[in-house]
Design a protein around this motif. Sequence first.
Motif, PDB file in Angstrom:
ATOM      1  N   THR A 211     -10.580  -2.164  -0.644  1.00 34.49           N
ATOM      2  CA  THR A 211      -9.528  -1.348  -0.035  1.00 34.49           C
ATOM      3  C   THR A 211      -8.156  -1.814  -0.485  1.00 34.49           C
ATOM      4  OG1 THR A 211     -10.928  -0.968   1.909  1.00 34.49           O
ATOM      5  CG2 THR A 211      -8.575  -0.540   2.143  1.00 34.49           C
ATOM      6  N   VAL A 212      -7.945  -3.128  -0.516  1.00 33.15           N
ATOM      7  CA  VAL A 212      -6.667  -3.670  -0.984  1.00 33.15           C
ATOM      8  C   VAL A 212      -6.438  -3.281  -2.445  1.00 33.15           C
ATOM      9  CG1 VAL A 212      -5.410  -5.781  -1.523  1.00 33.15           C
ATOM     10  CG2 VAL A 212      -6.618  -5.574   0.656  1.00 33.15           C
ATOM     11  N   GLY A 213      -7.474  -3.369  -3.259  1.00 32.24           N
ATOM     12  CA  GLY A 213      -7.346  -2.975  -4.655  1.00 32.24           C
ATOM     13  C   GLY A 213      -7.017  -1.503  -4.810  1.00 32.24           C
ATOM     14  N   ALA A 214      -7.658  -0.661  -3.985  1.00 31.04           N
ATOM     15  CA  ALA A 214      -7.383   0.771  -4.036  1.00 31.04           C
ATOM     16  C   ALA A 214      -5.943   1.075  -3.660  1.00 31.04           C
ATOM     17  CB  ALA A 214      -8.345   1.520  -3.119  1.00 31.04           C
ATOM     18  N   VAL A 215      -5.454   0.411  -2.607  1.00 32.16           N
ATOM     19  CA  VAL A 215      -4.071   0.626  -2.168  1.00 32.16           C
ATOM     20  C   VAL A 215      -3.083   0.153  -3.235  1.00 32.16           C
ATOM     21  CG1 VAL A 215      -2.340  -0.051  -0.472  1.00 32.16           C
ATOM     22  CG2 VAL A 215      -4.645   0.527   0.280  1.00 32.16           C
ATOM     23  N   SER A 216      -3.336  -1.008  -3.823  1.00 33.07           N
ATOM     24  CA  SER A 216      -2.432  -1.558  -4.833  1.00 33.07           C
ATOM     25  C   SER A 216      -2.350  -0.648  -6.055  1.00 33.07           C
ATOM     26  CB  SER A 216      -2.896  -2.961  -5.254  1.00 33.07           C
ATOM     27  OG  SER A 216      -2.929  -3.832  -4.153  1.00 33.07           O
ATOM     28  N   PHE A 217      -3.508  -0.160  -6.497  1.00 28.90           N
ATOM     29  CA  PHE A 217      -3.509   0.753  -7.645  1.00 28.90           C
ATOM     30  C   PHE A 217      -2.730   2.019  -7.327  1.00 28.90           C
ATOM     31  CE2 PHE A 217      -5.306   4.381  -9.918  1.00 28.90           C
ATOM     32  CZ  PHE A 217      -5.189   3.959 -11.235  1.00 28.90           C
TER      33      PHE A 217
ATOM     34  N   ILE B 251     -13.084  15.396  -1.615  1.00 30.00           N
ATOM     35  CA  ILE B 251     -11.865  15.851  -0.955  1.00 30.00           C
ATOM     36  C   ILE B 251     -10.719  15.916  -1.950  1.00 30.00           C
ATOM     37  CG2 ILE B 251     -10.258  15.424   0.921  1.00 30.00           C
ATOM     38  CD1 ILE B 251     -13.182  16.143   1.721  1.00 30.00           C
ATOM     39  N   THR B 252     -10.598  14.904  -2.812  1.00 28.73           N
ATOM     40  CA  THR B 252      -9.527  14.893  -3.804  1.00 28.73           C
ATOM     41  C   THR B 252      -9.692  16.022  -4.808  1.00 28.73           C
ATOM     42  OG1 THR B 252      -9.310  12.483  -3.593  1.00 28.73           O
ATOM     43  CG2 THR B 252      -8.370  13.503  -5.551  1.00 28.73           C
TER      44      THR B 252
ATOM     45  N   LEU C 143      -6.844   9.787 -10.549  1.00 30.23           N
ATOM     46  CA  LEU C 143      -7.344   8.459 -10.180  1.00 30.23           C
ATOM     47  C   LEU C 143      -6.689   7.925  -8.914  1.00 30.23           C
ATOM     48  CD1 LEU C 143      -7.565   6.794 -13.721  1.00 30.23           C
ATOM     49  CD2 LEU C 143      -9.315   8.054 -12.455  1.00 30.23           C
ATOM     50  N   ALA C 144      -5.364   8.033  -8.820  1.00 27.61           N
ATOM     51  CA  ALA C 144      -4.670   7.438  -7.669  1.00 27.61           C
ATOM     52  C   ALA C 144      -4.968   8.183  -6.373  1.00 27.61           C
ATOM     53  CB  ALA C 144      -3.170   7.400  -7.924  1.00 27.61           C
ATOM     54  N   PHE C 145      -5.170   9.492  -6.437  1.00 18.86           N
ATOM     55  CA  PHE C 145      -5.506  10.211  -5.214  1.00 18.86           C
ATOM     56  C   PHE C 145      -6.922   9.879  -4.750  1.00 18.86           C
ATOM     57  CE2 PHE C 145      -1.707  12.615  -5.874  1.00 18.86           C
ATOM     58  CZ  PHE C 145      -1.388  13.161  -4.638  1.00 18.86           C
ATOM     59  N   ILE C 146      -7.819   9.548  -5.674  1.00 16.85           N
ATOM     60  CA  ILE C 146      -9.157   9.101  -5.280  1.00 16.85           C
ATOM     61  C   ILE C 146      -9.064   7.752  -4.566  1.00 16.85           C
ATOM     62  CG2 ILE C 146     -11.406   8.308  -6.115  1.00 16.85           C
ATOM     63  CD1 ILE C 146     -11.213  10.365  -8.318  1.00 16.85           C
ATOM     64  N   THR C 147      -8.305   6.814  -5.147  1.00 16.20           N
ATOM     65  CA  THR C 147      -8.187   5.498  -4.514  1.00 16.20           C
ATOM     66  C   THR C 147      -7.457   5.606  -3.173  1.00 16.20           C
ATOM     67  OG1 THR C 147      -6.193   5.082  -5.845  1.00 16.20           O
ATOM     68  CG2 THR C 147      -8.279   4.229  -6.687  1.00 16.20           C
TER      69      THR C 147
ATOM     70  N   TYR D 278      -9.981   6.951  -0.728  1.00 15.20           N
ATOM     71  CA  TYR D 278     -10.926   5.873  -0.410  1.00 15.20           C
ATOM     72  C   TYR D 278     -10.338   4.972   0.679  1.00 15.20           C
ATOM     73  CZ  TYR D 278     -13.703   1.601  -1.002  1.00 15.20           C
ATOM     74  OH  TYR D 278     -14.479   0.491  -0.786  1.00 15.20           O
ATOM     75  N   ALA D 279      -9.059   4.587   0.509  1.00  8.86           N
ATOM     76  CA  ALA D 279      -8.426   3.719   1.506  1.00  8.86           C
ATOM     77  C   ALA D 279      -8.172   4.465   2.810  1.00  8.86           C
ATOM     78  CB  ALA D 279      -7.115   3.165   0.947  1.00  8.86           C
ATOM     79  N   LEU D 280      -7.808   5.746   2.722  1.00  8.53           N
ATOM     80  CA  LEU D 280      -7.511   6.525   3.921  1.00  8.53           C
ATOM     81  C   LEU D 280      -8.746   6.699   4.791  1.00  8.53           C
ATOM     82  CD1 LEU D 280      -5.364   8.160   5.463  1.00  8.53           C
ATOM     83  CD2 LEU D 280      -6.046  10.158   4.107  1.00  8.53           C
ATOM     84  N   ALA D 281      -9.915   6.755   4.179  1.00  8.41           N
ATOM     85  CA  ALA D 281     -11.151   6.871   4.944  1.00  8.41           C
ATOM     86  C   ALA D 281     -11.458   5.595   5.718  1.00  8.41           C
ATOM     87  CB  ALA D 281     -12.316   7.213   4.019  1.00  8.41           C
ATOM     88  N   ARG D 282     -10.779   4.498   5.383  1.00 12.57           N
ATOM     89  CA  ARG D 282     -11.075   3.202   5.983  1.00 12.57           C
ATOM     90  C   ARG D 282      -9.905   2.602   6.756  1.00 12.57           C
ATOM     91  NH1 ARG D 282     -13.825   4.519   1.798  1.00 12.57           N
ATOM     92  NH2 ARG D 282     -15.964   3.783   1.465  1.00 12.57           N
ATOM     93  N   MET D 283      -8.778   3.319   6.810  1.00 14.47           N
ATOM     94  CA  MET D 283      -7.592   2.814   7.500  1.00 14.47           C
ATOM     95  C   MET D 283      -6.931   3.950   8.277  1.00 14.47           C
ATOM     96  SD  MET D 283      -5.821   0.583   4.418  1.00 14.47           S
ATOM     97  CE  MET D 283      -4.386   0.194   5.431  1.00 14.47           C
ATOM     98  N   PRO D 284      -6.208   3.636   9.356  1.00 14.75           N
ATOM     99  CA  PRO D 284      -5.396   4.661  10.023  1.00 14.75           C
ATOM    100  C   PRO D 284      -4.334   5.201   9.073  1.00 14.75           C
ATOM    101  CG  PRO D 284      -5.629   2.710  11.408  1.00 14.75           C
ATOM    102  CD  PRO D 284      -6.155   2.331  10.064  1.00 14.75           C
ATOM    103  N   ALA D 285      -4.005   6.477   9.226  1.00  9.71           N
ATOM    104  CA  ALA D 285      -3.041   7.107   8.320  1.00  9.71           C
ATOM    105  C   ALA D 285      -1.682   6.422   8.371  1.00  9.71           C
ATOM    106  CB  ALA D 285      -2.900   8.587   8.668  1.00  9.71           C
TER     107      ALA D 285
END
Length: 304
Positions: free
Chosen positions: A14-20, A190-191, A234-238, A241-248
């Motif tokens: 998740t951290v990697g997805a957010v950073s990218f 979704i993306t 790519l960035a909207f997929i990551t 991915y993070a949005l599915a695992r964190m509050p908006a």
Amino acid sequence: MKTRPRLLSPAALTVGAVSFTVFAWASAFVSIRSAGAAYSPGALALGRLLTASLVLVALLLIRREGLPPRGAWRGIVVSGLVWFCGYTVALNWGERLVDAGTAALLVNTGPILMALLAARLLGEALPPRLMAGMGVSFVGAVVVGLSMSSGGDGSTSVLGVVLCLLAAVAYATGVVAQKPALSFGSPLQITAYSCLTGAVACLPFAGQLVAELPGAPLSATLNMAYLGVVPTALAFITWSYALARMPAAKLGSTTYAVPAVVVLLSWVFLGEVPAWLTLAGGVLCLAGVAVSRTRARSRERVAA
């Protein structure tokens, strides 16, 4: 039979997805500024979304993911129309009138709006200091607008600020609409279908894209292709991915790093350095974000 251990934990992924996502979206502001010199806002948006759609459809076919469930379509349609189409056109237009760093500072008032919408529509926590933070960020946006309007052609400068703020609203609305859809479909689904929806909505600009493509320099066309592949596909997929695992609201706060990265990239690649008053307004925008996040950190310390 022994199972192989996972190389990365879900938290690390998740951290990697957010950073990218943060770095890819920061680079988008610079690429838009460059490509926007040759392509009109609607044509650039359509070219970007068509390129992204090709990549995403290819990924869907490779992974054999079909249509998302019925429950996801409401969020897909709203996100596609408001975020992928509306945000992209508004930002492209706004960056023709303000520099990349200023645009990033203005767009990143969106996470505060996102937190308000998430609290209202998704039931996420709404810290008491969020309203104060939003007020400080609003003052910062006004300061940015005044700094731009004092630089010459006030009407066009103010229009650029307004367009970037509209992009921020579209960004926040799209994220909140996308969040429930991710409980029904995968981030790729979704993306991909949100992007296809946005591309269809931008089809009225097809004539402009066809007319401008032959005369555009290769660098502008390559920037448009880059916008489609990296910051969009790519960035909207990551991000999803993070949005599915964190509050908006919590995920939105991570994008507060985007303006700093954009200012650095625009200085290196475009030679753009915002005026001191613009930077002061940007500091106020980010200070409002800090105020809005203080309460959450305090509660975490009390809980600990």
